[in-house]
Design an enzyme around this catalytic site. Structure first.
Site, PDB file in Angstrom:
ATOM      1  N   GLY A   1      -8.912  -7.348   0.960  1.00 36.58           N
ATOM      2  CA  GLY A   1      -7.667  -7.752   1.617  1.00 36.58           C
ATOM      3  C   GLY A   1      -7.442  -9.248   1.600  1.00 36.58           C
TER       4      GLY A   1
ATOM      5  N   LYS B   1     -19.672 -12.492   5.386  1.00 39.26           N
ATOM      6  CA  LYS B   1     -20.857 -11.687   5.695  1.00 39.26           C
ATOM      7  C   LYS B   1     -21.834 -11.563   4.537  1.00 39.26           C
ATOM      8  CE  LYS B   1     -21.066  -9.130   9.630  1.00 39.26           C
ATOM      9  NZ  LYS B   1     -20.404  -8.146  10.405  1.00 39.26           N
TER      10      LYS B   1
ATOM     11  N   GLY C   1     -13.856  -2.858  -0.319  1.00 39.65           N
ATOM     12  CA  GLY C   1     -15.174  -2.264  -0.087  1.00 39.65           C
ATOM     13  C   GLY C   1     -15.506  -1.235  -1.148  1.00 39.65           C
TER      14      GLY C   1
ATOM     15  N   ARG D   1       0.824  -1.219   0.000  1.00 43.11           N
ATOM     16  CA  ARG D   1       0.000   0.000   0.000  1.00 43.11           C
ATOM     17  C   ARG D   1       0.856   1.266   0.000  1.00 43.11           C
ATOM     18  NH1 ARG D   1      -5.082  -2.028   3.727  1.00 43.11           N
ATOM     19  NH2 ARG D   1      -6.358  -2.607   1.930  1.00 43.11           N
TER      20      ARG D   1
END
Ligand code: AMP
Length: 402
Positions: A360, A204, A383, A43
Site C-alpha cells: 500500500g 518492520k 503481503g 481496488r
C-alpha cells in the site's frame, strides 16, 4: 501458470460453470475512505473485469470483503456501505447492500437477487469468526453461493473463513485479478530478465527478514531503505542515534548481509540520511555526512547520496521489484527518498525494464507522484506478493486447490 505454487492446480474463472448461478466472490475492497466516501477506487476498478464477466453470464453475484481492522466488532467507520454506490457507478448497475454478511438480513438480500445482478455484504471482519477461520462461519458464508470465486489477491495469504474455510463447501476458482497477479509474479520469480533488483523498505524488519533471505537466492541486487535499514546498520556497528531499531533482529540482519556478501550480490544500505531531532510535520531535516546517524537524532528518510546510489542500481536493472517506503513518507518533508525511487523505477521501466510495485505505501507513493501507468505491474497485494517471492504456498490458493 502458477508455477509459483507448482503443486496447485487452480481452476480459473473461465473453467467454472457460473451461468445463471449464485456466485460468492471474495474481493478486496479495503479502500481508503473519508467522511463516508471512497477516496481511491483503484481496488474496486481492479475487480470490474471479473464482475462484468459474471454479469454477462447472468450470474447472481454475492460479494464479500473486509475493510480495515474492526477486531470482530461492528463499527460504523469500517462499514462497506459507501463501497456499494462507488461500485454501482463503475458497473453502471444498482448494487444492493446487505447490512450483515451472515444471518437473516444477508440471506434475505441473497434470496432476492435476480440473474445478472449484484449484492455486496457488510464487512466480514465485523465477525471475529472470519479471521479465526471458524468452520460454522465459513459454512454460513458458503450458503450464499453455488460457486466460489477468489479475486482478493490482497487477502489470499491469510487463512480466514472467506479465503480458506469457505472453499471446503463450494467448488471454486480464481478470478481475473488473481490470475493476472499470479501470472505476472510467476514470470518475475521464475524467469526474470537479469539483472533482477529488489528494493525493500518500510518499518518492520522482523516481518521482512524471511523474504530478504529468500530474495538473496533469486536477485542480483538488493537495496534496503526505510526504518528497517537502521537495524541492519546497527548490526554493522554503525551509530544510528535514536532511529528505529528492532534490537533483537540485529544479528539476523547481519546474517543477511553476510549471505549477500558470500553470494556476491550487490547489497546496499543507505549511505546517508535525512535526520531530525523530533518527528513532527514542520521539522527541518538535515543531511548526514555518512551512514552514521548523530546521537539524539532520528533517521527519517534516505539522503541525496543514497538516492544517487540507488538510482544507479535501478538504471542498470532489467527487472525491479519494490516493496516498502524509503522513509516516513506520510510526512511531506520526509517523502523525497520514496518519491525519487518511484521516479527512478518509472524511468527504468520506460527504458524497457519490467517493474513490479507492491504494498500500500509504495503504491501510494507511486500514485502521489502520478506514475501508476509508468510501472509494469502495480500489485494489489503487498503481503501476498512478498510471500510468493518468499516461495510460500498461499493459504487462499492451497484451499482452492483442495
Ligand atoms: P511496513 O508496514 O513495515 O511496510 O512499514 C511502513 C511504514 O514504515 C510507513 O508507515 C513509514 O512511515 C514507516 N517508515 C519508513 N521509514 C521509516 C523510518 N526511517 N523511521 C520510522 N518509520 C519509517
Amino acid at each position: 501458470m502458477t508455477a509459483v505454487n507448482p503443486a496447485l492446480k487452480l481452476k480459473r474463472l473461465q473453467d467454472l460453470d457460473v451461468k445463471g448461478r449464485r456466485v460468492l466472490a471474495r474481493v478486496d475492497y479495503n479502500v481508503p475512505m473519508k467522511d463516508g466516501k471512497v477516496t481511491d477506487d483503484t481496488r474496486i476498478r481492479e475487480t470490474l473485469k471479473t464482475l462484468e464477466y459474471l454479469l454477462a453470464q447472468n450470474a447472481k453475484v454475492v460479494l464479500i470483503a473486509h475493510l480495515g481492522r474492526p477486531k470482530g466488532k461492528s463499527e460504523p467507520k469500517y462499514s462497506l456501505a459507501p463501497v456499494a454506490p462507488a461500485l454501482a457507478k463503475l458497473l453502471k448497475k444498482p448494487v444492493t447492500f446487505a447490512p450483515d454478511c451472515v444471518g437473516p438480513e444477508a440471506d434475505k438480500v441473497v434470496a432476492a437477487l435476480q440473474p445478472g445482478s449484484v449484492a455486496l455484504l457488510e464487512n466480514l471482519r465485523f465477525h471475529a469468526e472470519e479471521e479465526k477461520n471458524d468452520p460454522a462461519f465459513a459454512a454460513a458464508l458458503a450458503r450464499h453461493g453455488d460457486v466460489f470465486v477468489q479475486d482478493a489477491f490482497g487477502a489470499i495469504h491469510r487463512a480466514h473463513a472467506s479465503t480458506a474455510g469457505v472453499c471446503k463447501h463450494l467448488p471454486g476458482g480464481i478470478g481475473f485479478l488473481v490470475q493476472k497477479e499470479l501470472e505476472f509474479l510467476d514470470r518475475v520469480i521464475n524467469n526474470p530478465t537479469r539483472p533482477f533488483l529488489a528494493i525493500i523498505g518500510g518499518a518492520k524488519v522482523s516481518d521482512k527478514l524471511g523474504v530478504l533471505d529468500k530474495l538473496l537466492d533469486k536477485v542480483d541486487g538488493l537495496l534496503v531503505g526505510g526504518g528497517m535499514a537502521y537495524t541492519f546498520l546497527k548490526g554493522q556497528n554503525v551509530s544510528i542515534g535514536k532511529s528505529l531499531l528492532e534490537a533483537d533482529q540485529a544479528d539476523a540482519a547481519q546474517a543477511i548481509v553476510q549471505k549477500a556478501y558470500a553470494k556476491k550480490i550487490g547489497f546496499l544500505l543507505p549511505a546517508d540520511h535525512l535526520v531530525v531531532a523530533e518527528i513532527k510535520p514542520d521539522a527541518k531535516p538535515v543531511v548526514t555526512q555518512s551512514m552514521a546517524v548523530p546521537q539524539d537524532m532520528i533517521g527519517v528518510d534516505i539522503g541525496p547520496h543514497t538516492i544517487e546510489l540507488f538510482t544507479e542500481e535501478i538504471k542498470k536493472s532489467k527487472t525491479i521489484f519494490w516493496n516498502g517506503p524509503m522513509g516516513i513518507f506520510e510526512t511531506d518533508a520526509f517523502a523525497g527518498g520514496t518519491t525519487a525511487i518511484a521516479k527512478a523505477i518509472a524511468a527504468a521501466t520506460k527504458k524497457g525494464a519490467v517493474s513490479i510495485v507492491g504494498g500500500g505505501d509504495s503504491l501510494a507513493a507511486v500514485g502521489k507522484a502520478g506514475l501508476k501507468d509508468q510501472i509494469s505491474h502495480c500489485s494489489t497485494g503487498g503481503g501476498a506478493s512478498l510471500e510468493l517471492l518468499e516461495g510460500k504456498v498461499l493459504p487462499g490458493l492451497a484451499a482452492l486447490a483442495g
